[in-house]
Design a protein around this motif. Structure first.
Motif, mmCIF file in Angstrom:
data_model
loop_
_atom_site.group_PDB
_atom_site.id
_atom_site.type_symbol
_atom_site.label_atom_id
_atom_site.label_comp_id
_atom_site.label_asym_id
_atom_site.label_seq_id
_atom_site.Cartn_x
_atom_site.Cartn_y
_atom_site.Cartn_z
ATOM 1 N N ASP A 1 -10.851 -9.355 0.515
ATOM 2 C CA ASP A 1 -10.447 -9.555 1.691
ATOM 3 C C ASP A 1 -9.301 -11.593 1.727
ATOM 4 O O ASP A 1 -8.566 -11.426 2.772
ATOM 5 C CB ASP A 1 -11.522 -10.068 2.528
ATOM 6 N N ARG A 2 -10.139 -12.664 1.240
ATOM 7 C CA ARG A 2 -9.642 -13.544 1.008
ATOM 8 C C ARG A 2 -8.335 -13.488 0.386
ATOM 9 O O ARG A 2 -7.211 -14.411 0.744
ATOM 10 C CB ARG A 2 -10.659 -14.401 0.225
ATOM 11 N N VAL A 3 -7.893 -12.745 -0.723
ATOM 12 C CA VAL A 3 -6.980 -13.004 -1.065
ATOM 13 C C VAL A 3 -5.594 -12.220 0.025
ATOM 14 O O VAL A 3 -4.386 -12.750 -0.429
ATOM 15 C CB VAL A 3 -6.530 -12.724 -2.020
ATOM 16 N N GLU A 4 -6.089 -11.131 0.445
ATOM 17 C CA GLU A 4 -5.046 -10.317 1.264
ATOM 18 C C GLU A 4 -4.692 -11.220 2.654
ATOM 19 O O GLU A 4 -3.800 -11.531 2.754
ATOM 20 C CB GLU A 4 -5.661 -8.755 1.825
ATOM 21 N N LEU A 5 -6.302 -12.428 2.907
ATOM 22 C CA LEU A 5 -5.587 -12.938 3.864
ATOM 23 C C LEU A 5 -4.494 -14.050 3.351
ATOM 24 O O LEU A 5 -3.979 -14.264 4.280
ATOM 25 C CB LEU A 5 -7.057 -13.771 4.548
ATOM 26 N N ARG A 6 -4.835 -14.808 2.432
ATOM 27 C CA ARG A 6 -4.048 -15.661 1.856
ATOM 28 C C ARG A 6 -2.341 -14.619 2.052
ATOM 29 O O ARG A 6 -1.217 -16.145 1.853
ATOM 30 C CB ARG A 6 -3.871 -16.685 0.657
ATOM 31 N N VAL A 7 -2.252 -14.170 0.567
ATOM 32 C CA VAL A 7 -0.763 -13.397 1.431
ATOM 33 C C VAL A 7 -0.753 -13.010 2.588
ATOM 34 O O VAL A 7 0.880 -13.274 2.371
ATOM 35 C CB VAL A 7 -0.902 -12.259 0.442
ATOM 36 N N THR A 8 -1.349 -12.958 3.487
ATOM 37 C CA THR A 8 -0.218 -12.610 4.709
ATOM 38 C C THR A 8 -0.432 -13.737 5.266
ATOM 39 O O THR A 8 0.715 -14.212 5.980
ATOM 40 C CB THR A 8 -1.910 -12.030 6.085
ATOM 41 N N GLN A 9 -0.971 -15.242 4.923
ATOM 42 C CA GLN A 9 -0.263 -16.262 5.610
ATOM 43 C C GLN A 9 0.904 -17.109 4.491
ATOM 44 O O GLN A 9 1.691 -17.354 5.367
ATOM 45 C CB GLN A 9 -1.837 -17.318 5.362
ATOM 46 N N ALA A 10 0.857 -16.193 3.892
ATOM 47 C CA ALA A 10 2.425 -16.877 3.114
ATOM 48 C C ALA A 10 3.457 -15.709 3.413
ATOM 49 O O ALA A 10 4.376 -16.510 3.840
ATOM 50 C CB ALA A 10 1.783 -16.491 0.983
ATOM 51 N N ALA A 11 3.233 -14.494 4.121
ATOM 52 C CA ALA A 11 3.896 -14.034 4.636
ATOM 53 C C ALA A 11 4.262 -14.692 5.282
ATOM 54 O O ALA A 11 6.014 -14.280 6.333
ATOM 55 C CB ALA A 11 3.982 -12.647 4.098
ATOM 56 N N LEU A 12 3.889 -15.689 6.207
ATOM 57 C CA LEU A 12 4.279 -15.705 7.654
ATOM 58 C C LEU A 12 4.700 -17.267 7.609
ATOM 59 O O LEU A 12 5.899 -17.408 7.971
ATOM 60 C CB LEU A 12 2.575 -16.221 8.463
ATOM 61 N N VAL A 13 4.929 -17.718 6.171
ATOM 62 C CA VAL A 13 5.806 -18.563 6.218
ATOM 63 C C VAL A 13 6.864 -18.071 5.731
ATOM 64 O O VAL A 13 8.109 -19.120 6.541
ATOM 65 C CB VAL A 13 4.950 -19.826 5.353
ATOM 66 N N PHE A 14 7.480 -17.019 5.274
ATOM 67 C CA PHE A 14 8.183 -16.333 4.646
ATOM 68 C C PHE A 14 8.829 -16.365 5.747
ATOM 69 O O PHE A 14 10.379 -16.329 5.541
ATOM 70 C CB PHE A 14 7.926 -15.777 3.468
ATOM 71 N N LEU A 15 8.632 -15.407 6.638
ATOM 72 C CA LEU A 15 9.372 -15.002 7.702
ATOM 73 C C LEU A 15 9.680 -16.259 8.831
ATOM 74 O O LEU A 15 10.585 -15.903 9.413
ATOM 75 C CB LEU A 15 8.336 -13.751 8.661
ATOM 76 N N ARG B 1 0.690 -0.982 0.100
ATOM 77 C CA ARG B 1 0.309 -0.393 0.328
ATOM 78 C C ARG B 1 0.549 1.111 -0.206
ATOM 79 O O ARG B 1 0.632 2.220 -0.688
ATOM 80 C CB ARG B 1 -1.133 0.339 1.605
ATOM 81 N N ALA B 2 2.164 1.355 0.943
ATOM 82 C CA ALA B 2 2.963 2.441 0.904
ATOM 83 C C ALA B 2 3.364 2.350 -0.576
ATOM 84 O O ALA B 2 3.654 3.746 -0.887
ATOM 85 C CB ALA B 2 4.367 2.173 1.640
ATOM 86 N N PHE B 3 3.496 1.394 -1.737
ATOM 87 C CA PHE B 3 4.279 2.198 -2.716
ATOM 88 C C PHE B 3 3.004 1.698 -3.594
ATOM 89 O O PHE B 3 3.306 2.046 -5.549
ATOM 90 C CB PHE B 3 5.158 0.835 -3.531
ATOM 91 N N GLY B 4 2.034 2.124 -3.476
ATOM 92 C CA GLY B 4 0.563 2.527 -4.245
ATOM 93 C C GLY B 4 -0.542 1.314 -4.635
ATOM 94 O O GLY B 4 -1.276 0.733 -5.632
ATOM 95 N N SER B 5 -0.303 -0.070 -3.929
ATOM 96 C CA SER B 5 -0.608 -1.638 -5.022
ATOM 97 C C SER B 5 -1.904 -1.895 -3.356
ATOM 98 O O SER B 5 -1.265 -1.849 -2.473
ATOM 99 C CB SER B 5 -0.030 -2.294 -4.643
ATOM 100 N N THR B 6 -3.285 -1.932 -3.864
ATOM 101 C CA THR B 6 -3.225 -2.587 -2.576
ATOM 102 C C THR B 6 -4.794 -4.007 -3.321
ATOM 103 O O THR B 6 -5.305 -4.048 -4.110
ATOM 104 C CB THR B 6 -4.627 -1.958 -2.503
ATOM 105 N N ILE B 7 -4.328 -4.758 -2.665
ATOM 106 C CA ILE B 7 -5.457 -6.057 -2.092
ATOM 107 C C ILE B 7 -6.752 -5.673 -2.289
ATOM 108 O O ILE B 7 -6.745 -5.803 -0.913
ATOM 109 C CB ILE B 7 -3.749 -7.345 -1.669
ATOM 110 N N GLU B 8 -7.550 -5.791 -2.889
ATOM 111 C CA GLU B 8 -9.505 -5.924 -2.851
ATOM 112 C C GLU B 8 -9.506 -6.308 -2.378
ATOM 113 O O GLU B 8 -10.434 -5.973 -1.532
ATOM 114 C CB GLU B 8 -9.550 -5.267 -4.539
#
Length: 531
Positions: A388-402, A379-386
Motif C-alpha cells: 500500500d505504501r509503494v502504491e501511495l508513492r507511485v500515485t504521488q509520482a503520477a500526480l507530479v507527472f500529470l 491492473r488492467a494489464f495484470g500488474s498489481t502493486i502489493e
C-alpha cells in the motif's frame, strides 16, 4: 475600483489586472489557506485509501458542497457568463436544469457506489467497473477515458489559472502559470483527496456567497430585470425567447431548439458520467448521510448559477443599449464585470473563489488521473502493486507527472490546449454514463456492452470534436470542413457530446442484449443492485 490595463491576446488574458488591496488580500489569504490545508491533509494521510477517498470520512454537508463545487468549478465564473452573454436564455437550459443531474446521479449511483466501497477493495471508478463486469478491458478503458479527460481538463484549467494569477497578483502570465502549478502540486501531492475535499468545501461556500452578492449588483447595474429584458428583446428577440439565440441568426429554429435540448440532456443526464463526482460517493462516512446530499448540491448549484445568469444578461443588455463598451472577448464577461462594476471587497471574494474553483477542481482531476495511471492501467494489464505504501508513492509520482505534463502543454502550445479543450464534459458523459449509471442498475448489462459503449463514446467525441481542430492546425482545412459539414448535416444543432452520449447508450444496450448468454453478475453485486 482602479484597474491596470491588460492585454487581450488569449481568451482570459483580456482580464485586467486588479489594482485593489482587497483583491490582493483575498487572493493571498486563499493561497495561504490552500497550503495550510495541504499540510493538514498530509498529516491525515496514512494509506492509499486516505489519499484517494479520504478514508470514507466525510459528512453530509461536505459531501454535497464538494460534489456541487467540482461540477460548477470555474465554469460558473468564466464559461457560464460567456454562454449567457452569447446565447441569452439558451444557457438557462444548462444552469436551471443541471441540478436535476445531481438528483439523477444520487438516485442511480450514490447508494450503490458507497456499498460497493464496503463490499470490495475499490478506490477508483475503474475499480468499481472491474468489479461490476469482471473485465480487465473495461477497467483499462475506464482508466484510459479518465486519463484523457483529466489531461484535457487540467490543461484548460491551468491555461485559465495563469491569467487569474495575473489578475490578482499582477504576475507575468508565465510566472503565474508555474507558480500556480507549483502550489497546486504541493497541496495535491501532500494532502491528496483529503486536501481536495476541504478546499472544494471552502470554494463552495465562497461561490454561493459571492454569487448572491454579484447577482444583486448585476441586476442593479442593468437597471432591473425589466430593463435588461427590454434591451435584449430590442437588440435580438431570440435572446429572451424560450430556446435562446445560441447559433442564431444563421441557425434555423429547429437547430436552436435541438441545441437547447441537447445542452439539457448533456448537463442533466451527463452528470451521472462524471468520474470526479461519482468517486465522491466512496468517501461518505455512511449511507445515512447520502440522504440529503442531492437536494443540498442541487440547490447550491442553482444559487451559484445566479452569477453567470445575471452578469451575462446584464452586460449584454448594457452593451446593446450602448452604455458600456463591448468586451474584448465574451469569455471575460464575468471576471470583467466583477472587477469593474462591484466594490473591491466583492471583487476580491469572487476572484479568490475563481482561483479556488480552478485549483480545487484541478486537484480532484489530478487525484483521479494519478490513480488511473498508478492503479487502473497496471491492473488492467495484470500488474498489481502489493504494498500500500509503494502504491501511495507511485500515485504521488503520477500526480507530479500529470501536473508537469499539463503545465508544459500550456506553456509550449496554445493550439494543443485548444484541441484538448474540445474534450471535456461530453467526453466523460459518453464514455462513463452507460457503463456506470446504467450498468450499476441493470443486471443484463455485459462487459461487451460496456466495451462497445466506452469505445464508441470516446471515438465519436474525438472524431467530431478533436479531429477538425487538429486538421485545422496541421493545414488540412479541407478535412476539417468536411468533418464539420458531415456532422452538421446528420445532427443539426446537437452538441457533439450529446450525440456521443446517445450513441454510447445505444451501443451499451444493444451490445449487452446481444451478449447476455453465459454472462453473469457476481452474487454480492447482484444483491447490491436489488437494494
Amino acid at each position: 475600483m482602479t484597474l491596470a490595463p491588460g492585454a487581450s491576446a488569449s481568451p482570459l488574458q483580456a482580464i485586467p489586472v486588479a489594482n485593489d488591496p482587497y483583491v490582493l488580500l483575498f487572493g493571498t489569504a486563499y493561497m495561504l489557506l490552500v497550503l495550510a490545508i495541504g499540510v493538514w491533509g498530509y498529516l491525515q494521510t496514512e494509506s492509499t485509501s486516505d489519499f484517494l477517498i479520504t478514508g470514507k470520512s466525510i459528512g453530509t454537508w461536505v459531501l454535497a458542497l464538494t460534489a456541487f463545487s467540482v461540477i460548477q468549478s470555474g465554469f460558473g465564473f468564466v464559461g457560464g457568463p460567456e454562454l449567457v452573454y452569447l446565447g441569452g436564455s439558451t444557457a438557462l437550459w444548462i444552469f436551471f436544469t443541471a441540478p436535476i443531474g445531481f438528483l439523477l446521479t444520487w438516485v442511480v449511483l450514490a447508494k450503490r457506489m458507497r456499498i460497493l466501497a464496503d463490499l470490495r477493495d475499490v478506490l477508483t471508478l475503474a475499480d468499481g467497473m472491474y468489479v461490476r463486469y469482471e473485465s480487465d478491458a473495461v477497467r483499462g478503458l475506464t482508466g484510459l477515458a479518465v486519463i484523457v479527460g483529466v489531461v484535457a481538463y487540467l490543461a484548460t484549467n491551468l491555461a485559465a489559472l495563469q491569467y487569474v494569477m495575473r489578475a490578482i497578483f499582477g504576475l507575468d502570465v508565465t510566472v503565474g502559470l508555474f507558480a500556480g502549478a507549483l502550489i497546486l502540486l504541493f497541496y495535491s501531492m501532500l494532502g491528496g483527496m483529503i486536501a481536495g475535499v476541504w478546499t472544494d468545501f471552502v470554494q463552495a461556500i465562497t461561490m454561493i456567497v459571492g454569487a448572491v452578492l454579484v447577482f444583486f449588483f448585476a441586476v442593479s447595474f442593468g437597471g432591473g430585470m425589466e430593463t435588461i429584458s427590454r434591451n435584449l428583446a430590442s437588440a435580438d428577440p431570440s435572446l429572451v425567447s424560450p430556446f435562446g439565440a445560441l447559433g442564431a441568426p444563421e441557425a434555423s429554429t429547429s437547430a436552436i431548439v435541438f441545441t437547447a435540448l441537447g445542452w439539457w440532456i448533456l448537463f442533466s443526464v451527463g452528470s451521472a458520467g462524471q468520474p470526479h463526482l461519482i468517486t465522491k460517493f466512496y468517501m461518505s462516512r455512511n449511507l445515512k448521510i447520502l440522504r440529503w446530499g442531492a437536494p443540498i448540491a442541487a440547490v447550491s448549484y442553482a444559487v451559484s448559477s445566479l452569477l453567470a445568469f445575471s452578469t451575462g444578461l446584464s452586460m449584454r443588455s448594457m452593451v446593446e443599449a450602448g452604455n458600456v463598451a463591448e468586451p474584448a472577448s465574451a469569455s471575460i464577461v464575468g471576471p470583467l464585470f466583477v472587477l469593474e462594476y462591484t466594490p473591491g471587497v466583492v471583487a476580491g471574494l469572487i476572484l479568490a473563489a475563481l482561483l479556488a474553483a480552478i485549483m480545487s477542481t484541478s486537484d480532484s482531476f489530478l487525484n483521479i488521473g494519478a490513480a488511473a495511471i498508478s492503479r487502473d492501467l497496471p491492473r488492467a494489464f495484470g500488474s498489481t502493486i502489493e504494498s500500500d505504501r509503494v502504491e501511495l508513492r507511485v500515485t504521488q509520482a503520477a500526480l507530479v507527472f500529470l501536473t508537469i505534463t499539463s503545465t508544459l502543454v500550456v506553456f509550449y502550445s496554445s493550439e494543443l490546449v485548444g484541441i484538448l479543450g474540445t474534450i471535456g464534459w461530453g467526453f466523460f458523459a459518453a464514455a462513463i454514463f452507460p457503463i456506470a449509471a446504467l450498468g450499476m442498475n441493470w443486471k443484463g448489462a455485459t462487459r461487451w456492452g460496456a466495451i462497445l459503449a466506452a469505445v464508441g463514446g470516446m471515438g465519436v467525441n474525438l472524431l467530431f470534436s478533436a479531429v477538425p481542430r487538429i486538421a485545422d492546425q496541421i493545414g488540412l482545412g479541407g478535412l476539417a470542413e468536411a468533418v464539420r459539414t458531415f456532422y452538421g448535416a446528420l445532427f443539426v444543432g446537437l452538441p457533439v457530446g450529446v450525440v456521443a452520449l446517445l450513441l454510447a447508450t445505444i451501443l451499451f444496450v444493444v451490445g449487452s442484449l446481444a451478449t447476455q448468454r453465459g454472462s453473469r453478475v457476481p452474487a454480492d453485486i447482484a444483491a447490491l443492485m436489488e437494494r
